[in-house]
Design a protein around this motif. Structure first.
Motif, PDB file in Angstrom:
ATOM      1  N   ASP A  61       0.878  -1.175   0.000  1.00 33.30           N
ATOM      2  CA  ASP A  61       0.000   0.000   0.000  1.00 33.30           C
ATOM      3  C   ASP A  61       0.912   1.220   0.000  1.00 33.30           C
ATOM      4  O   ASP A  61       1.436   1.622   1.037  1.00 33.30           O
ATOM      5  N   PHE A  62       1.104   1.793  -1.167  1.00 35.82           N
ATOM      6  CA  PHE A  62       2.038   2.904  -1.314  1.00 35.82           C
ATOM      7  C   PHE A  62       1.546   4.185  -0.636  1.00 35.82           C
ATOM      8  O   PHE A  62       2.298   5.131  -0.495  1.00 35.82           O
ATOM      9  N   SER A  63       0.286   4.224  -0.198  1.00 37.91           N
ATOM     10  CA  SER A  63      -0.237   5.424   0.455  1.00 37.91           C
ATOM     11  C   SER A  63      -0.004   5.414   1.961  1.00 37.91           C
ATOM     12  O   SER A  63      -0.311   6.395   2.640  1.00 37.91           O
ATOM     13  N   GLN A  64       0.531   4.334   2.520  1.00 39.16           N
ATOM     14  CA  GLN A  64       0.703   4.205   3.965  1.00 39.16           C
ATOM     15  C   GLN A  64       1.826   5.073   4.529  1.00 39.16           C
ATOM     16  O   GLN A  64       1.707   5.582   5.632  1.00 39.16           O
ATOM     17  N   ASP A  65       2.912   5.200   3.824  1.00 39.77           N
ATOM     18  CA  ASP A  65       4.056   5.957   4.316  1.00 39.77           C
ATOM     19  C   ASP A  65       4.373   7.093   3.357  1.00 39.77           C
ATOM     20  O   ASP A  65       4.152   6.978   2.144  1.00 39.77           O
ATOM     21  N   PRO A  66       4.917   8.202   3.884  1.00 37.98           N
ATOM     22  CA  PRO A  66       5.226   9.332   3.002  1.00 37.98           C
ATOM     23  C   PRO A  66       6.351   9.030   2.011  1.00 37.98           C
ATOM     24  O   PRO A  66       6.428   9.642   0.960  1.00 37.98           O
ATOM     25  N   LEU A  67       7.200   8.056   2.344  1.00 36.74           N
ATOM     26  CA  LEU A  67       8.299   7.701   1.450  1.00 36.74           C
ATOM     27  C   LEU A  67       8.369   6.189   1.331  1.00 36.74           C
ATOM     28  O   LEU A  67       8.573   5.490   2.324  1.00 36.74           O
ATOM     29  N   MET A  68       8.143   5.672   0.129  1.00 40.86           N
ATOM     30  CA  MET A  68       8.208   4.237  -0.118  1.00 40.86           C
ATOM     31  C   MET A  68       8.886   4.006  -1.460  1.00 40.86           C
ATOM     32  O   MET A  68       8.821   4.855  -2.344  1.00 40.86           O
ATOM     33  N   LEU A  69       9.509   2.868  -1.595  1.00 43.47           N
ATOM     34  CA  LEU A  69      10.173   2.501  -2.841  1.00 43.47           C
ATOM     35  C   LEU A  69       9.362   1.411  -3.517  1.00 43.47           C
ATOM     36  O   LEU A  69       9.040   0.392  -2.908  1.00 43.47           O
ATOM     37  N   SER A  70       9.027   1.632  -4.773  1.00 45.98           N
ATOM     38  CA  SER A  70       8.300   0.610  -5.531  1.00 45.98           C
ATOM     39  C   SER A  70       9.308  -0.374  -6.111  1.00 45.98           C
ATOM     40  O   SER A  70      10.514  -0.261  -5.881  1.00 45.98           O
ATOM     41  N   GLY A  71       8.813  -1.328  -6.872  1.00 42.21           N
ATOM     42  CA  GLY A  71       9.696  -2.270  -7.537  1.00 42.21           C
ATOM     43  C   GLY A  71      10.590  -1.552  -8.531  1.00 42.21           C
ATOM     44  O   GLY A  71      10.310  -0.438  -8.966  1.00 42.21           O
ATOM     45  N   THR A  72      11.678  -2.181  -8.864  1.00 42.92           N
ATOM     46  CA  THR A  72      12.623  -1.616  -9.816  1.00 42.92           C
ATOM     47  C   THR A  72      12.725  -2.560 -11.000  1.00 42.92           C
ATOM     48  O   THR A  72      12.913  -3.763 -10.829  1.00 42.92           O
ATOM     49  N   LEU A  73      12.565  -2.026 -12.195  1.00 43.45           N
ATOM     50  CA  LEU A  73      12.682  -2.821 -13.403  1.00 43.45           C
ATOM     51  C   LEU A  73      14.019  -2.522 -14.052  1.00 43.45           C
ATOM     52  O   LEU A  73      14.299  -1.375 -14.395  1.00 43.45           O
ATOM     53  N   LEU A  74      14.838  -3.539 -14.193  1.00 46.14           N
ATOM     54  CA  LEU A  74      16.153  -3.387 -14.811  1.00 46.14           C
ATOM     55  C   LEU A  74      16.216  -4.238 -16.066  1.00 46.14           C
ATOM     56  O   LEU A  74      15.591  -5.286 -16.161  1.00 46.14           O
ATOM     57  N   SER A  75      17.011  -3.790 -16.993  1.00 47.27           N
ATOM     58  CA  SER A  75      17.211  -4.537 -18.221  1.00 47.27           C
ATOM     59  C   SER A  75      18.655  -4.334 -18.660  1.00 47.27           C
ATOM     60  O   SER A  75      19.366  -3.495 -18.123  1.00 47.27           O
ATOM     61  N   ALA A  76      19.043  -5.104 -19.632  1.00 48.91           N
ATOM     62  CA  ALA A  76      20.388  -4.998 -20.188  1.00 48.91           C
ATOM     63  C   ALA A  76      20.280  -4.902 -21.703  1.00 48.91           C
ATOM     64  O   ALA A  76      19.294  -5.348 -22.285  1.00 48.91           O
ATOM     65  N   PRO A  77      21.286  -4.319 -22.341  1.00 50.83           N
ATOM     66  CA  PRO A  77      21.238  -4.251 -23.810  1.00 50.83           C
ATOM     67  C   PRO A  77      21.058  -5.627 -24.465  1.00 50.83           C
ATOM     68  O   PRO A  77      20.441  -5.740 -25.511  1.00 50.83           O
ATOM     69  N   SER A  78      21.546  -6.674 -23.822  1.00 54.87           N
ATOM     70  CA  SER A  78      21.416  -8.017 -24.390  1.00 54.87           C
ATOM     71  C   SER A  78      19.967  -8.500 -24.401  1.00 54.87           C
ATOM     72  O   SER A  78      19.637  -9.452 -25.103  1.00 54.87           O
ATOM     73  N   SER A  79      19.083  -7.852 -23.640  1.00 50.85           N
ATOM     74  CA  SER A  79      17.681  -8.274 -23.632  1.00 50.85           C
ATOM     75  C   SER A  79      17.013  -8.061 -24.980  1.00 50.85           C
ATOM     76  O   SER A  79      15.988  -8.675 -25.274  1.00 50.85           O
ATOM     77  N   ASP A  80      17.597  -7.198 -25.813  1.00 53.44           N
ATOM     78  CA  ASP A  80      17.060  -6.991 -27.159  1.00 53.44           C
ATOM     79  C   ASP A  80      17.201  -8.234 -28.033  1.00 53.44           C
ATOM     80  O   ASP A  80      16.582  -8.322 -29.084  1.00 53.44           O
ATOM     81  N   GLN A  81      18.010  -9.194 -27.592  1.00 48.38           N
ATOM     82  CA  GLN A  81      18.202 -10.419 -28.372  1.00 48.38           C
ATOM     83  C   GLN A  81      17.018 -11.371 -28.240  1.00 48.38           C
ATOM     84  O   GLN A  81      16.854 -12.267 -29.055  1.00 48.38           O
ATOM     85  N   THR A  82      16.199 -11.192 -27.205  1.00 42.81           N
ATOM     86  CA  THR A  82      15.025 -12.045 -27.013  1.00 42.81           C
ATOM     87  C   THR A  82      13.817 -11.355 -27.624  1.00 42.81           C
ATOM     88  O   THR A  82      13.419 -10.283 -27.171  1.00 42.81           O
ATOM     89  N   PRO A  83      13.228 -11.931 -28.668  1.00 43.66           N
ATOM     90  CA  PRO A  83      12.029 -11.321 -29.250  1.00 43.66           C
ATOM     91  C   PRO A  83      10.920 -11.175 -28.208  1.00 43.66           C
ATOM     92  O   PRO A  83      10.686 -12.078 -27.405  1.00 43.66           O
ATOM     93  N   THR A  84      10.272 -10.029 -28.211  1.00 40.78           N
ATOM     94  CA  THR A  84       9.228  -9.726 -27.236  1.00 40.78           C
ATOM     95  C   THR A  84       7.925  -9.472 -27.978  1.00 40.78           C
ATOM     96  O   THR A  84       7.819  -8.508 -28.734  1.00 40.78           O
ATOM     97  N   ALA A  85       6.952 -10.345 -27.742  1.00 35.43           N
ATOM     98  CA  ALA A  85       5.678 -10.254 -28.455  1.00 35.43           C
ATOM     99  C   ALA A  85       4.815  -9.117 -27.928  1.00 35.43           C
ATOM    100  O   ALA A  85       4.121  -8.459 -28.677  1.00 35.43           O
ATOM    101  N   HIS A  86       4.826  -8.892 -26.622  1.00 35.55           N
ATOM    102  CA  HIS A  86       4.028  -7.829 -25.998  1.00 35.55           C
ATOM    103  C   HIS A  86       4.957  -7.005 -25.117  1.00 35.55           C
ATOM    104  O   HIS A  86       5.037  -7.230 -23.912  1.00 35.55           O
ATOM    105  N   PRO A  87       5.680  -6.040 -25.699  1.00 32.06           N
ATOM    106  CA  PRO A  87       6.645  -5.275 -24.890  1.00 32.06           C
ATOM    107  C   PRO A  87       5.948  -4.311 -23.936  1.00 32.06           C
ATOM    108  O   PRO A  87       4.823  -3.876 -24.166  1.00 32.06           O
TER     109      PRO A  87
END
Length: 149
Positions: free
Chosen positions: A116-142
């Protein structure tokens, strides 16, 4: 499968899914135009902590590919990056995949806590990381860049 929870509006959060299908066993059929085709259907939904099913989603990956792309899929798989929205709480995400040509099925379950991101004044959400090599995997629904902003 990987999941990242990102802050959404006041009532729901955006949940980014990274679903990868093993391409080494896909049965691509040659087409008259020199391409190869197969279809993979993904179905997914979540159950809340009471076991009540939430709204589900279905996505069809129409894989009509050039021969060199088929080789990339066979080597590295194919990816889908759909998003769903969920209210804060505990969930189990259930994903099923069905290959059309062979009718083979597979599934995976993933336990998730949406904060519940509204509970605290400061919260960290998930972090999405990728690498340039991820372009090698075809993505049907990017996942669109910066879709959570």
């Amino acid at each position: 499968m990987q999941v990242g929870t990102l802050e959404g509006d006041a009532k729901e959060s955006s949940v980014a899914l990274a679903i990868e299908v093993d391409g080494s066993t896909l049965q691509f059929a040659p087409q008259s135009n020199g391409l190869f085709a197969d279809k993979v259907e993904l179905s997914f939904y979540s159950l809340n902590q009471s076991g009540k099913a939430q709204v589900g989603t279905r996505a069809l990956m129409n894989l009509t590919l050039k021969p060199e792309t088929v080789q990339r899929v066979k080597a590295g798989g194919v990816r889908a990056n759909p998003r769903i929205t969920l209210a804060p709480g505990r969930y189990q995400i259930r994903i099923g995949a069905r290959e059309e040509s062979s009718a083979r099925l597979g599934s995976v379950f993933y336990d998730l806590i949406v904060p519940d991101f509204s509970q605290d004044p400061l919260m960290l959400s998930g972090t999405l990381l990728s690498a340039p090599s991820s372009d090698q995997t075809p993505t049907a629904h990017p996942d669109p860049p910066n879709a959570h902003l």
